[in-house]
Write a protein that holds these residues in place. Structure first.
Motif, PDB file in Angstrom:
ATOM      1  N   VAL A 145      10.793 -32.691   0.000  1.00 32.37           N
ATOM      2  CA  VAL A 145      10.656 -31.426   0.725  1.00 32.37           C
ATOM      3  C   VAL A 145       9.210 -30.947   0.641  1.00 32.37           C
ATOM      4  N   GLN A 182       5.811 -28.247   2.080  1.00 35.92           N
ATOM      5  CA  GLN A 182       5.418 -26.877   2.396  1.00 35.92           C
ATOM      6  C   GLN A 182       5.401 -26.610   3.896  1.00 35.92           C
ATOM      7  N   GLY A 213      11.653 -25.997   5.116  1.00 36.56           N
ATOM      8  CA  GLY A 213      10.946 -27.068   4.417  1.00 36.56           C
ATOM      9  C   GLY A 213      10.915 -28.331   5.247  1.00 36.56           C
ATOM     10  N   PRO A 230      10.500 -24.671  -0.236  1.00 32.67           N
ATOM     11  CA  PRO A 230       9.758 -25.758  -0.875  1.00 32.67           C
ATOM     12  C   PRO A 230       9.120 -25.307  -2.186  1.00 32.67           C
ATOM     13  N   SER A 261       9.481 -27.687  10.208  1.00 31.82           N
ATOM     14  CA  SER A 261       9.981 -26.979   9.029  1.00 31.82           C
ATOM     15  C   SER A 261      11.499 -26.863   8.935  1.00 31.82           C
TER      16      SER A 261
END
Length: 334
Positions: free
Chosen positions: A261, A263, A253, A285, A225
């Motif tokens: 980008v 989730q 993201g 995101p 992320s």
């Protein structure tokens, strides 16, 4: 009383405790040759804290709305231990860093080469066909007469087969080429989806070369992320203008090599981490599919906190860059 507390602290429960982590400055993690761009503001990646639960944590989670209880099987899956899970998360982070480098260099129009080397066997699932012939670290390079450059190639090819069919694998083990024939089985037998497979956790093995060279050191932080924020920092060091504009810019993201980008999990915890660091902007995101919720949860959490932080949903790295450029323009005219 103290002894009872210690006992409760040591007694495990079948849950992980998830809560807000930290907002960490990205620039010290990214090293690039021949960069002289000065950063007046700061890019922050945001994290979620996750630890194995105990009785004390279990009780606190029922009175603290910022502590979530997640069943261990939802985190680890079937037959996976915490050490392997952490190892896998660090590998996912490494893949995310490579994506971030590629996305940033492509956004900047700078040279970056991606060489796909095959699919590394990250883990062999017990009781599945691969357990008969493959080992962790083997690199699959061909299935039947199909070259395999990345994990998606392997998954796509096998998805067109049926359980009971045979496939011939060509793979590399410690520098030696080897072959084996395996009979496909349903991955449902190992707790996965009901689709044909050989029973491995595949990881794309690749080499990314850029000019100038880039390296990222994120210690033991795992997961995909931080991709967007790594890309923004790399892009900032590549350029001749400061994208931060003197602002505190946090976000999260996943990132694809082309700059898309995606989730992530635990968005509400990351919003609180950024708020604690007094961030001005938070990139999240954008919600695209019906099941997506990052954007909605981020805005709801910021509202709950009474935060003045701008929650900015983005679909791509380019959208984030455009937003930051708009802030520069706004500052000049104000």
């Amino acid at each position: 009383m103290a002894i009872a507390f210690v006992i409760l602290f040591m007694v495990p429960v079948p849950y992980y405790i998830v809560q807000p982590g930290s907002a960490l400055e990205v620039r010290p993690m990214v090293q690039m040759e021949d960069t002289s761009n000065v950063e007046k503001g700061t890019f922050y990646m945001t994290t979620v804290s996750m630890r194995e639960g105990n009785v004390i944590g279990y009780l606190l989670a029922h009175v603290d709305s910022w502590m979530d209880l997640v069943p261990k099987e939802d985190v680890l899956g079937q037959g996976e231990d915490p050490e392997h899970y952490q190892y896998m998360q660090e590998e996912v982070m490494r893949q995310s860093q490579q994506n971030a480098v590629l996305a940033a260099f492509r956004q900047a129009g700078r040279p970056a080469e991606e060489r796909l080397l095959g699919v590394e066997v990250f883990r062999v699932l017990s009781g599945m066909p691969a357990a008969e012939a493959l080992k962790e670290g083997d690199i699959i390079q061909q299935v039947d007469d199909h070259k395999i450059g990345q994990a998606e190639d392997l998954l796509t090819y096998l998805s067109e087969k049926k359980p009971g069919e045979q496939v011939q694998l060509l793979f590399n083990r410690n520098g030696d080429k080897e072959e084996t024939t395996l009979t496909l089985a349903s991955l449902a037998a190992s707790g996965g989806e009901d689709r044909p497979g050989i029973g491995i956790e595949p990881v794309t093995l690749r080499k990314v070369e850029t000019d100038p060279k880039v390296s990222i050191q994120a210690d033991k932080i795992g997961g995909p992320s931080a991709g967007l924020m790594f890309s923004l920092e790399i892009l900032n060091q590549l350029g001749d203008r400061d994208l931060t504009n003197g602002l505190q810019v946090a976000g999260t993201g996943t990132i694809s090599p082309d700059g898309d980008v995606g989730q992530i999990g635990g968005i509400q915890h990351k919003i609180l981490a950024a708020e604690r660091e007094h961030a001005d902007i938070f990139f999240v995101p954008a919600d695209v599919e019906p099941q997506d919720s990052n954007e909605k949860k981020a805005k709801a959490t910021a509202k709950e906190l009474g935060s003045d932080m701008a929650i900015v949903p983005v679909h791509t790295l380019n959208e984030a860059v455009q937003y930051l450029d708009q802030q520069r323009g706004a500052q000049k005219t104000s």
